[in-house]
Write an enzyme that holds these catalytic residues in place. Structure first.
Site, short mmCIF file in Angstrom:
data_model
loop_
_atom_site.label_atom_id
_atom_site.label_comp_id
_atom_site.label_asym_id
_atom_site.label_seq_id
_atom_site.Cartn_x
_atom_site.Cartn_y
_atom_site.Cartn_z
N ASP A 502 0.84 -1.21 0.00
CA ASP A 502 0.00 0.00 0.00
C ASP A 502 0.87 1.26 0.00
O ASP A 502 2.09 1.20 0.27
CB ASP A 502 -0.88 -0.05 1.26
CG ASP A 502 -2.20 0.71 1.09
OD1 ASP A 502 -2.31 1.51 0.15
OD2 ASP A 502 -3.10 0.50 1.93
N ASP A 567 -10.65 2.15 -3.53
CA ASP A 567 -11.09 1.78 -2.18
C ASP A 567 -12.59 1.64 -2.10
O ASP A 567 -13.11 1.21 -1.07
CB ASP A 567 -10.62 2.83 -1.17
CG ASP A 567 -9.25 2.49 -0.62
OD1 ASP A 567 -8.71 1.43 -1.01
OD2 ASP A 567 -8.72 3.28 0.18
C1 DGJ Z 1 -5.84 1.85 1.83
C2 DGJ Z 1 -6.22 0.63 1.06
O1 DGJ Z 1 -6.63 0.94 -0.20
C3 DGJ Z 1 -7.28 -0.12 1.86
O2 DGJ Z 1 -7.76 -1.19 1.12
C4 DGJ Z 1 -6.66 -0.56 3.14
O3 DGJ Z 1 -5.65 -1.47 2.89
C5 DGJ Z 1 -6.14 0.64 3.90
N1 DGJ Z 1 -5.28 1.45 3.10
C6 DGJ Z 1 -5.40 0.20 5.13
O4 DGJ Z 1 -4.81 1.24 5.78
#
Ligand code: DGJ
Length: 761
Positions: A502, A567
């Protein structure tokens, strides 16, 4: 060359200047010469044939081609010009090329400055330059001259040298052997043995064909990425400059240039993509003389890119893709190229597509041994194949204010480490995956306490946090090696099949330890780190996630094999995100998860059938607290997972195409390469304006074959639609009927989705 002043008979008419070019270039052979050499390898006694590239004398032009595509590069000028990229031309000769030269434009230079692959100052080119560099305030001028060419069947490398600035420029063109995809890149070498050189701008440049008058951009925002917007190209410049330090949610480095009439299935289209995960620019500029210029490359700040004596800069690849079969034609070729050039080159283990369960929207930071084991139990019963522990598992990470950088398991949450979780997964036939965010650090962390000097910053300004976190300066070797050690400790200590890599903030303060603007060096250092991890653990699947789709590009795809496009798990928004994403990337790369209802981001509620029907089309997963599911939803979700597994091979190897539908609907298909099988979807986004939808005209089928057609989703139809399902049984449909007449559809409610399966008999 002569300049002839023509006085016309009409005193009111404009004066005309006619340029007479004494173009005498002889027709030179365009095919390179090869020699083949056979050698014996003494170590294993095998015989191999090597293709030896023969250095070419510079020709007036080069014609690269495969079965479908031609690329013509004009080398008559000081710098190479990409004169043509499109459908295969049977022949090209120098006289055809000279036809591209135009008369003098009014109030212009006698010779129209060429739109070369990197226009430089001094050529008289008055648009945005393709290459700008300097050594000192007095040393900014450039006059590169083509010197030599190296070519093989699909590659052309043209080298120019500039004695004014002491640089060597190499333009590389690589045509895909099977598809209409061309890679362009530029390298710049500092020939001086003493002085450093600064590159201020380096963008691959080409003339935009006149008939492509519209552009479609990929725009969006966090949790609503990959939105396509189409505009006419105007007489002013269209400029996209992305300074976020990643490919961004807002401006993915992808464009499409289209004819006014280009649709999903018809017309010419030119796709453009920059394979780069840092700052980038794309421009379309209309010159005063009417020509249009297309440019794409990195975006640099002063001093960011310095070349010491003898050093070389290699630009990112600018990918061009051509189609005369509409936007679907582009998509088909992008997907095939990505499958062959990126995915097939990775270890097969890292490109497996087991159905995921991800803990994020189920537990957020509340992960601990008890809750995770309970979820593992539930996951297995749904048919999940890989369990992913998302954020929250490491030392002190109770919320997003702390702990990034401390990549060790939190003993309070997991007193027995990760082993019991991983063993439970394995016992239930699931792989295990883990979330990390290596490039970041929280101020409240052991790492930051020990190394406050490891972060990117701006001298004289307070640190700017975003999501309460700072960015590590990866260009410091000590930082990169610390991160590699942390990641490899985790991967060595545990059987981890997948990591979700991430990256949750933009680079607002991009100053590194050397006091330079960092994004260029940061992006290169990230690639090196990923490469190191990939080499050490080739079987691990790495997903590129940057708060969703903030880093989805062909640069990062060299090292990653799954992308988290957004997301948002809101099924309605996802339909639009997925469409934009799949214009470029094939479905198997696209993480697509069934989220909770109401959706945590939009608050919208959708049936399980709709959510699962949308998630079915990518690399499927679930991201909800499955302990809380009703019996009915659990049943629907298991059915969807089973259906996905049943058709996974077709979904992930077939050819994805958009089906044209009226406003308020979306439809698409995935067709087997031999047309023997297909899946087709119809999604109703809004309340339809007519009771019955238009007939569904399938595409990509074999018109001479007959197909069995089944409605496979939703499993459980409303009574109103039951007749429709019955009407399909025991009927065989000819491909031409399905494509030309189409299928009558039942009345459908908004926010619902149907999936048909077609099988040739
Ligand atoms: C952003 C990601 O896109 C989410 O799916 C998740 O993993 C969060 N970060 C976790 O902090």
């Amino acid at each position: 060359m002569d300049l002839i002043h023509q006085n016309t008979a009409d005193p009111h008419s404009a004066q005309r200047w006619v340029l007479v070019l004494p173009f005498t270039s002889s027709v030179t052979p365009t095919q390179p010469r090869y020699s083949k050499e056979t050698t014996k390898d003494p170590t294993n006694n095998t015989t191999e044939t090597f293709e030896i590239k023969v250095r070419q004398n510079l020709q007036d032009f080069y014609h690269l081609h495969n079965d479908s595509t031609s690329v013509v590069v004009d080398c008559r000028h000081n710098q190479p010009v990409l004169s043509y990229f499109g459908n295969r031309l049977a022949t090209v000769d120098a006289s055809m090329l000279s036809q591209l030269d135009r008369h003098e434009a009014p109030a212009s230079l006698p010779i129209e400055p060429a739109i070369s692959l990197t226009p430089t100052i001094g050529e008289g080119f008055l648009g945005h330059l393709g290459l700008e560099l300097h050594r000192s305030t007095a040393q900014w001028s450039l006059a590169p001259k083509l010197a030599e060419a190296n070519t093989s069947q699909f590659n052309l490398e043209l080298t120019s040298r500039c004695t004014v600035s002491d640089v060597e420029l190499t333009h590389q063109l690589e045509l895909d052997p099977a598809h209409s995809v061309l890679r362009l890149s530029v390298s710049v070498r500092n020939l001086s043995d003493q002085a450093t050189l600064f590159i201020d701008n380096c963008t691959a440049t080409l003339p935009l064909p006149d008939h492509l008058t519209e552009l479609e951009e990929v725009t969006g925002r966090w949790a609503y990425e990959f939105q396509n917007q189409r505009h006419a190209i105007t007489r002013s410049a269209y400029v996209r400059e992305n300074w976020t330090g990643r490919s961004s949610h807002h401006m993915n480095p992808t464009l499409m240039l289209l004819e006014k009439t280009t649709s999903a299935t018809h017309g010419d289209a030119l796709g453009v993509h920059l394979g780069w995960s840092g700052n980038h620019q794309m421009r379309i500029e209309s010159l005063a003389d009417g020509r249009r210029v297309l440019q794409g490359g990195e975006l640099l700040r002063p001093g960011e890119l310095e070349l010491g004596p003898g050093a070389r800069y290699q630009s990112p690849q600018l990918y061009l893709c051509h189609s005369s079969e509409g936007q679907n034609g582009l998509t088909r070729q992008w997907h095939q190229m990505i499958r062959r050039e990126f995915l097939a080159k990775q270890s097969p283990d890292s490109t497996k597509r087991p159905v995921h369960l991800n803990t994020w929207e189920a537990l957020y930071f509340g992960v601990d041994e008890t809750s995770v084991l309970a979820l593992v139990d539930q996951a297995a019963t749904l048919g999940i194949e890989r369990f992913v522990l998302d954020d929250g598992w490491f030392l002190g990470r109770t919320d997003d204010h702390r702990a990034l950088g401390d990549w060790v398991v939190d003993p309070k949450k997991f007193p027995n480490g990760l082993t019991p979780i991983i063993e439970a997964c394995h016992q239930k036939g699931m792989e295990f995956g883990l979330w990390i965010e290596p490039e970041m650090v929280s101020q409240k962390s052991k790492l930051y306490e020990t190394h406050p000097d490891w972060v990117l910053h701006h001298q004289g300004l307070p640190l700017t946090e975003a999501r309460q976190q700072l960015v590590l300066d990866l260009s410091q070797p000590v930082v990169a090696s610390h991160l590699f050690d942390a990641i490899s400790s985790l991967l060595s200590a545990h059987p981890i099949a997948y990591i979700k890599w991430d990256m949750n903030r933009d680079l607002h303060q991009g100053g590194n330890a050397e006091g330079r603007h960092a994004p260029h060096g940061q992006t290169r250092a990230l690639y090196r780190l990923l490469n190191q991890v990939k080499n050490a653990f080739p079987e691990v699947c790495i997903e590129s996630c940057a708060s969703g789709g903030g880093r989805a590009d062909l640069g990062i795809l060299e090292y990653t094999s799954r992308v988290w496009p957004s997301d948002t798990n809101d099924a309605l928004d996802r339909l639009r995100v997925q469409r934009g994403f799949q214009n470029l990337f094939p479905p198997e790369l696209m993480g697509s998860h069934v989220g909770p209802s109401p959706c945590h981001i939009t608050g919208r509620q959708h049936s399980m059938a709709f959510r699962a029907g949308v998630a079915f089309w990518g690399h499927m997963g679930v991201e909800a607290d499955v302990r809380q599911l009703s019996k009915a939803d659990r049943h629907v979700l298991s059915e969807a997972i089973a259906l996905h597994k049943h058709h996974r091979e077709l979904l992930h190897k077939g050819s994805y195409q958009v089906v044209d539908r009226p406003h308020g609907e979306q439809a698409w298909m995935v067709v087997a390469p031999d047309h023997s099988e297909a899946l087709a979807a119809l999604a109703i986004l809004e309340t339809p304006s007519t009771p019955f939808p238009n007939r569904y005209r399938f595409s990509g089928l074999d018109s001479d074959r007959h197909y069995e057609l089944k409605l496979v989703w939703p499993g459980d139809l409303r009574p109103l639609q039951a007749n429709h399902k019955d009407a399909l049984t025991d009927t065989h449909w000819s491909g031409d009927w399905l494509m030309s007449v189409g299928l009558s559809l039942p009345i459908l409610q908004p926010e619902s989705l149907l999936i048909y399966h077609l099988k040739a008999i």
